[in-house]
Write a protein that holds these residues in place. Structure first.
Motif, PDB file in Angstrom:
ATOM      1  N   ILE A 152      -3.629  28.541  45.019  1.00 22.72           N
ATOM      2  CA  ILE A 152      -3.534  29.766  44.596  1.00 22.72           C
ATOM      3  C   ILE A 152      -3.285  31.226  45.516  1.00 22.72           C
ATOM      4  O   ILE A 152      -1.720  31.811  45.078  1.00 22.72           O
ATOM      5  N   VAL A 195       6.072  31.196  33.025  1.00 21.97           N
ATOM      6  CA  VAL A 195       6.532  30.605  34.762  1.00 21.97           C
ATOM      7  C   VAL A 195       6.859  31.653  35.568  1.00 21.97           C
ATOM      8  O   VAL A 195       8.117  32.063  34.268  1.00 21.97           O
ATOM      9  N   THR A 240      -2.185  26.771  37.936  1.00 19.05           N
ATOM     10  CA  THR A 240      -2.176  26.720  39.799  1.00 19.05           C
ATOM     11  C   THR A 240      -3.594  26.397  40.395  1.00 19.05           C
ATOM     12  O   THR A 240      -4.776  26.857  39.875  1.00 19.05           O
ATOM     13  N   GLU A 251      -0.988  31.893  34.234  1.00 11.19           N
ATOM     14  CA  GLU A 251      -0.970  32.382  34.326  1.00 11.19           C
ATOM     15  C   GLU A 251       0.582  32.707  32.746  1.00 11.19           C
ATOM     16  O   GLU A 251      -0.369  31.354  32.318  1.00 11.19           O
ATOM     17  N   SER A 290      -5.431  28.849  37.992  1.00 13.62           N
ATOM     18  CA  SER A 290      -5.038  30.230  37.995  1.00 13.62           C
ATOM     19  C   SER A 290      -3.986  30.301  37.015  1.00 13.62           C
ATOM     20  O   SER A 290      -3.452  28.665  37.089  1.00 13.62           O
ATOM     21  N   LYS A 294       0.676  30.826  45.569  1.00 17.41           N
ATOM     22  CA  LYS A 294       1.482  31.289  44.965  1.00 17.41           C
ATOM     23  C   LYS A 294       1.634  32.785  44.664  1.00 17.41           C
ATOM     24  O   LYS A 294       1.978  33.737  44.754  1.00 17.41           O
ATOM     25  N   SER A 295       0.212  34.024  45.110  1.00 18.35           N
ATOM     26  CA  SER A 295       0.750  35.099  45.796  1.00 18.35           C
ATOM     27  C   SER A 295       1.009  35.565  47.077  1.00 18.35           C
ATOM     28  O   SER A 295       2.299  36.811  46.843  1.00 18.35           O
ATOM     29  N   CYS A 343       6.352  31.198  40.680  1.00 14.68           N
ATOM     30  CA  CYS A 343       5.092  30.101  39.893  1.00 14.68           C
ATOM     31  C   CYS A 343       6.201  29.697  39.056  1.00 14.68           C
ATOM     32  O   CYS A 343       6.019  29.884  37.650  1.00 14.68           O
TER      33      CYS A 343
END
Length: 128
Positions: free
Chosen positions: A58, A42, A52, A39, A37, A61-62, A47
């Motif tokens: 992942i 940052v 990631t 992004e 993943s 992070k979610s 994140c």
């Protein structure tokens, strides 16, 4: 992980999961274990790195994202297919920061790569 067989199947399933607010089911069902993943930027505490790697990272992070922000509303486009290995979707979110209560809109484009019936990479683009 349950694999679907075609790019259009994966893309349609992805959109369906998001429209049903089932982000965890989406990852569990559609993502490869070694998915990546990426992004747009940052975000401290959520994140800490742009990239990631791996479904567990992942997922974590979610979870951090949802601990900081509440999604009040989400709209996702139908998928845009690219060749036989990628699709893109657009998102519009209405988001509330859990700490401050601030409410704001967020717009993203996600480009997802599909290999062997599973999402192997997602790249997010945001409006400044």
């Amino acid at each position: 992980m349950t694999l679907t067989t075609t790019l259009t199947d994966v893309a349609a399933a992805y959109v369906g999961f998001i429209r049903n607010n089932d982000h965890d089911g989406c990852r569990r069902t559609l993502y490869a274990d070694d998915a990546v993943s990426e992004e747009a930027s940052v975000l401290d505490g959520v994140c800490d790195e742009i990239v990631t790697r791996g479904i567990d990272a992942i997922r974590q992070k979610s979870e951090r994202f949802f601990s900081y922000f509440a999604i009040e509303d989400v709209s996702i486009s139908d998928p845009f297919i690219h060749g036989d290995q990628a699709f893109a979707v657009t998102f519009t979110y209405r988001v509330r920061h859990r700490g401050s209560g601030e409410l704001f809109d967020s717009h993203e484009i996600a480009v997802l790569t599909v290999e062997a019936g599973a999402i192997t990479r997602e790249v997010f683009y945001q409006q400044p």
